[in-house]
Design an enzyme around this catalytic site. Structure first.
Site, short mmCIF file in Angstrom:
data_model
loop_
_atom_site.label_atom_id
_atom_site.label_comp_id
_atom_site.label_asym_id
_atom_site.label_seq_id
_atom_site.Cartn_x
_atom_site.Cartn_y
_atom_site.Cartn_z
N GLY A 208 1.11 -1.04 -0.28
CA GLY A 208 0.14 0.22 -0.22
C GLY A 208 0.70 0.84 0.26
O GLY A 208 1.63 1.24 0.35
N ASP A 209 0.36 1.96 0.02
CA ASP A 209 1.11 3.86 -0.24
C ASP A 209 1.79 4.14 -1.56
O ASP A 209 2.90 4.70 -1.04
CB ASP A 209 1.73 4.18 1.06
CG ASP A 209 0.53 3.63 2.27
OD1 ASP A 209 0.08 4.32 2.11
OD2 ASP A 209 0.89 2.95 2.87
N GLY B 285 1.19 5.41 -3.95
CA GLY B 285 0.95 6.24 -4.76
C GLY B 285 -0.36 6.47 -5.72
O GLY B 285 -0.25 7.04 -7.25
N LYS B 286 -1.20 5.30 -5.07
CA LYS B 286 -2.12 5.01 -5.80
C LYS B 286 -3.27 5.74 -5.62
O LYS B 286 -3.49 6.53 -7.49
CB LYS B 286 -3.22 3.51 -5.69
CG LYS B 286 -1.79 2.44 -5.49
CD LYS B 286 -2.90 1.48 -5.49
CE LYS B 286 -3.24 1.37 -3.72
NZ LYS B 286 -2.15 1.71 -3.16
N GLY C 143 -5.81 5.32 3.01
CA GLY C 143 -5.87 6.72 1.98
C GLY C 143 -5.06 6.75 1.20
O GLY C 143 -3.58 6.96 0.96
N HIS C 144 -6.08 7.84 0.31
CA HIS C 144 -6.03 8.02 -1.04
C HIS C 144 -5.72 9.61 -1.38
O HIS C 144 -6.15 10.73 -1.18
CB HIS C 144 -6.69 7.21 -1.68
CG HIS C 144 -6.98 5.97 -2.09
ND1 HIS C 144 -7.78 5.18 -2.92
CD2 HIS C 144 -5.54 5.31 -2.05
CE1 HIS C 144 -7.78 4.52 -2.95
NE2 HIS C 144 -5.87 3.43 -2.14
N ARG D 274 -21.38 -14.43 8.39
CA ARG D 274 -22.83 -14.05 8.59
C ARG D 274 -23.55 -13.45 9.15
O ARG D 274 -24.96 -13.84 9.51
CB ARG D 274 -23.14 -14.86 7.64
CG ARG D 274 -22.66 -16.04 6.69
CD ARG D 274 -23.91 -17.45 6.18
NE ARG D 274 -22.16 -18.10 7.04
CZ ARG D 274 -22.39 -19.49 7.16
NH1 ARG D 274 -22.37 -20.01 6.26
NH2 ARG D 274 -21.21 -20.53 8.54
N GLN E 242 -4.53 -0.64 -0.39
CA GLN E 242 -3.76 -1.02 -0.14
C GLN E 242 -3.03 -2.01 -0.95
O GLN E 242 -2.79 -0.68 -1.94
CB GLN E 242 -4.53 -2.21 0.84
CG GLN E 242 -4.97 -1.62 2.04
CD GLN E 242 -6.84 -1.56 2.29
OE1 GLN E 242 -7.57 -1.98 1.62
NE2 GLN E 242 -7.05 -0.42 2.67
N THR F 266 -3.50 8.39 7.11
CA THR F 266 -4.89 7.74 7.47
C THR F 266 -4.73 7.73 8.66
O THR F 266 -5.06 7.90 9.93
CB THR F 266 -6.19 5.64 7.24
OG1 THR F 266 -5.71 6.22 6.04
CG2 THR F 266 -6.68 6.25 8.33
N GLY G 4 -0.98 9.35 10.24
CA GLY G 4 -0.71 9.48 10.39
C GLY G 4 0.67 9.41 11.50
O GLY G 4 2.32 9.39 11.46
N ARG G 5 1.19 7.41 11.28
CA ARG G 5 1.91 6.72 11.73
C ARG G 5 2.71 7.00 10.93
O ARG G 5 2.83 7.09 9.30
CB ARG G 5 1.87 5.27 11.95
CG ARG G 5 0.77 4.75 13.03
CD ARG G 5 0.47 3.93 13.16
NE ARG G 5 -0.20 2.78 11.83
CZ ARG G 5 -0.77 2.05 11.51
NH1 ARG G 5 -0.75 0.74 12.54
NH2 ARG G 5 -1.18 1.83 10.44
N PRO G 6 4.23 7.45 11.28
CA PRO G 6 5.46 6.98 10.46
C PRO G 6 5.77 5.24 9.65
O PRO G 6 5.25 4.59 10.43
CB PRO G 6 6.97 7.84 10.86
CG PRO G 6 6.33 6.98 12.47
CD PRO G 6 4.89 6.95 12.56
P1 IMP Z 1 -6.52 -2.84 9.11
O1 IMP Z 1 -7.01 -3.17 7.07
O2 IMP Z 1 -6.80 -1.79 9.36
O3 IMP Z 1 -6.93 -4.37 9.57
O4 IMP Z 1 -4.75 -3.21 9.34
C1 IMP Z 1 -4.33 -4.41 8.59
C2 IMP Z 1 -2.70 -4.17 7.86
O5 IMP Z 1 -2.88 -3.46 6.67
C3 IMP Z 1 -1.60 -2.93 9.33
O6 IMP Z 1 -0.79 -3.49 8.88
C4 IMP Z 1 -2.10 -1.35 8.17
O7 IMP Z 1 -0.98 -0.85 8.19
C5 IMP Z 1 -2.36 -2.07 7.06
N1 IMP Z 1 -3.51 -1.41 6.10
C6 IMP Z 1 -4.13 -1.63 5.64
N2 IMP Z 1 -4.58 -0.26 4.82
C7 IMP Z 1 -3.53 0.14 4.58
C8 IMP Z 1 -3.33 1.69 3.36
O8 IMP Z 1 -3.78 2.23 2.86
N3 IMP Z 1 -2.07 2.01 3.20
C9 IMP Z 1 -0.80 1.08 3.82
N4 IMP Z 1 -1.04 -0.03 5.10
C10 IMP Z 1 -2.50 -0.29 5.51
#
Ligand code: IMP
Length: 445
Positions: A22-23, A25-26, A50-51, A152, A233, A309, A311-313
């Site tokens: 993920g991340d 640059g989609k 987070g786009h 379900r 993702q 989404t 703000g984590r590094p």
């Molecule tokens: P969840 O999707 O919130 O259950 O998180 C599961 C894992 O996917 C974690 O490691 C998150 O940081 C990662 N994750 C979820 N969505 C994104 C995203 O859009 N970009 C990067 N990592 C993500």
């Protein structure tokens, strides 16, 4: 005879998929290619995505809504494979309206499951219960919501329009949730009537948008409209083929399009894999090329690698082609979009991981075993950087591909040779005009 043969043409559809964690640059690539789109469809994930889209000086961060929402005249669809947080969706819609954008083109699948207040609570409680083995979720209730879907016990968007049925569903589901939250030490006393009212209110707000989306997408494709599928993702967070259990709870690969949007595989023409020129991941789990040194710090700050989404590094490392080749195969990528090349501007040399060494063996395919991954060492090849490059990126992109520094072009050719996939888009900055388009496909801008 298949549908494509009947109508005699290949349909102009395009999917955008993350090739890493993920991340990649989609958001930018989706927005860039959406210029030619009639419809943009999200098919999995939820408000965990987070786009970020940059239009001129304006920066828009979307979590749940399809990127097509920032463009007038594009129909944006949230498919049945997405899990919807109604409150978050309301905030995003309000934000778009404030910026003067219309939201009438939004279609929401009546089959999409809803992230309920107890899902967020359970997400946090489950993470705490996992202790040091936590997944590092975004805390948006994604896992518990998808779990309920599979068990379900979910509530779907269409249910919001039927008071009697919704009341019945809540009566059978809520006692289970109360027992579950209690067992996790987070007892949740849910007032059923209050929750019912809240959900019915959402039903009133969204009723004009909630529809059966599969026929809408199918008909659009059959009529030759340009339909884009926007992945959230990335491949390595896919529930089946990612670094399980350190993954999200949906199929982020192109396979997820069919089940999450309700269209057949024969209707997907192009699959663009978005690949950042290095690698990042947020949350826990194996990351073979991770750099915990000064180079990793440089990538973090130069690439502004902080979650849209949460703000984590983000954890940063060199490009890992074992990962990208995994994505090429699983998604059937027809081209790559390489992003954030400008972040590597400072580097004398650039390392690229081409295989892993695990227990003395060279491994070319991404292993399923987390234990093996934890023992994996990267096998690197080193390329010359484009350190001296300082030209204005917008001006450079106007001049075209041949104006890029030779070392950057070598890097791109190297990626093509090592993955067997052509690079169609080169991105050297956040803006729409910091992009070079090399594609020769029907999905032109
Ligand atoms: P969840 O999707 O919130 O259950 O998180 C599961 C894992 O996917 C974690 O490691 C998150 O940081 C990662 N994750 C979820 N969505 C994104 C995203 O859009 N970009 C990067 N990592 C993500």
């Amino acid at each position: 005879m298949n549908l494509l043969t009947i109508i005699g043409v290949i349909l102009p559809t395009l999917a955008i998929i993350g090739t890493q964690w993920g991340d990649e640059g989609k958001g930018k690539i989706t927005d860039y290619l959406a210029e030619g789109a009639d419809m943009v469809v999200r098919f999995q994930g939820g408000a965990n995505a987070g786009h970020t889209i940059k239009i001129g000086e304006e920066v828009i961060a979307l979590h749940l809504l399809p990127s097509g929402m920032v463009r007038p005249d594009v129909i944006s669809v949230i498919g049945n494979g997405v899990v919807i947080d109604c409150e978050e969706m309301g905030k995003e819609i309000e934000g778009l309206k404030r910026s003067g954008r219309a939201v009438d083109g939004l279609r929401i699948s009546d089959r999409a499951n809803i992230v309920m207040p107890y899902h967020r609570l359970l997400d946090g409680a489950e993470e705490r219960a996992r202790g040091s083995k936590g997944v590092g979720t975004t805390g948006r209730g994604i896992g518990p919501c998808y779990s309920d879907k599979m068990a379900r016990s979910g509530i779907r968007m269409g249910d919001l329009l039927d008071e009697e049925y919704l009341r019945e569903r809540l009566s059978s589901i809520l006692p289970l949730k109360e027992r579950l939250t209690e067992s996790l030490g987070q007892p949740l006393e849910i007032d059923q009537e209050e929750l019912l009212e809240k959900l019915l209110d959402y039903g009133k707000i969204y009723k004009n948008h909630i529809v059966d989306t599969s026929p809408i997408i199918y008909d659009a494709i059959q009529k030759g409209k340009r339909v884009m599928f926007e992945g959230a993702q990335g491949t390595m967070l896919d529930i089946d083929y990612g670094t399980y259990p350190y993954v999200t709870s949906s199929n982020c690969t192109s396979a997820g399009i069919c089940s999450g949007a309700g269209i057949p595989p024969s209707m997907i023409e192009e699959v663009v894999g978005v690949m950042k020129a290095y690698t990042t991941r947020v949350g826990a789990g194996p990351f073979v090329t991770e750099l915990k040194d000064e180079v990793g710090e440089r990538l973090l700050h130069q690439g502004m690698e902080f979650g849209t989404t949460t703000g984590r590094p983000r954890r940063c490392g060199w490009l890992d082609l074992v990962v990208v080749r995994h994505a090429v195969r699983l998604n059937g990528l027809t081209s790559l979009a390489v992003t954030k090349l400008d972040v590597l501007n400072d580097m004398d040399t650039i390392k690229v991981c081409v295989a892993y060494e695990i227990d003395g063996q060279r491994v070319e395919n991404f292993p399923g075993s987390i234990a093996k991954l934890e023992r994996a060492r990267p096998i690197y090849e080193e390329l010359k950087g484009w350190k001296a490059w300082s030209e204005d990126t917008v001006a450079l992109c106007r001049k075209g591909y041949s104006a890029l520094p030779e070392e950057m072009r070598n890097f791109i050719t190297y990626v093509e040779q090592r993955t067997g996939v052509k690079v169609g888009i080169v991105s050297v900055g956040k803006g729409r005009d910091e992009t070079i388009d090399l594609r020769e496909t029907r999905w032109s801008k």
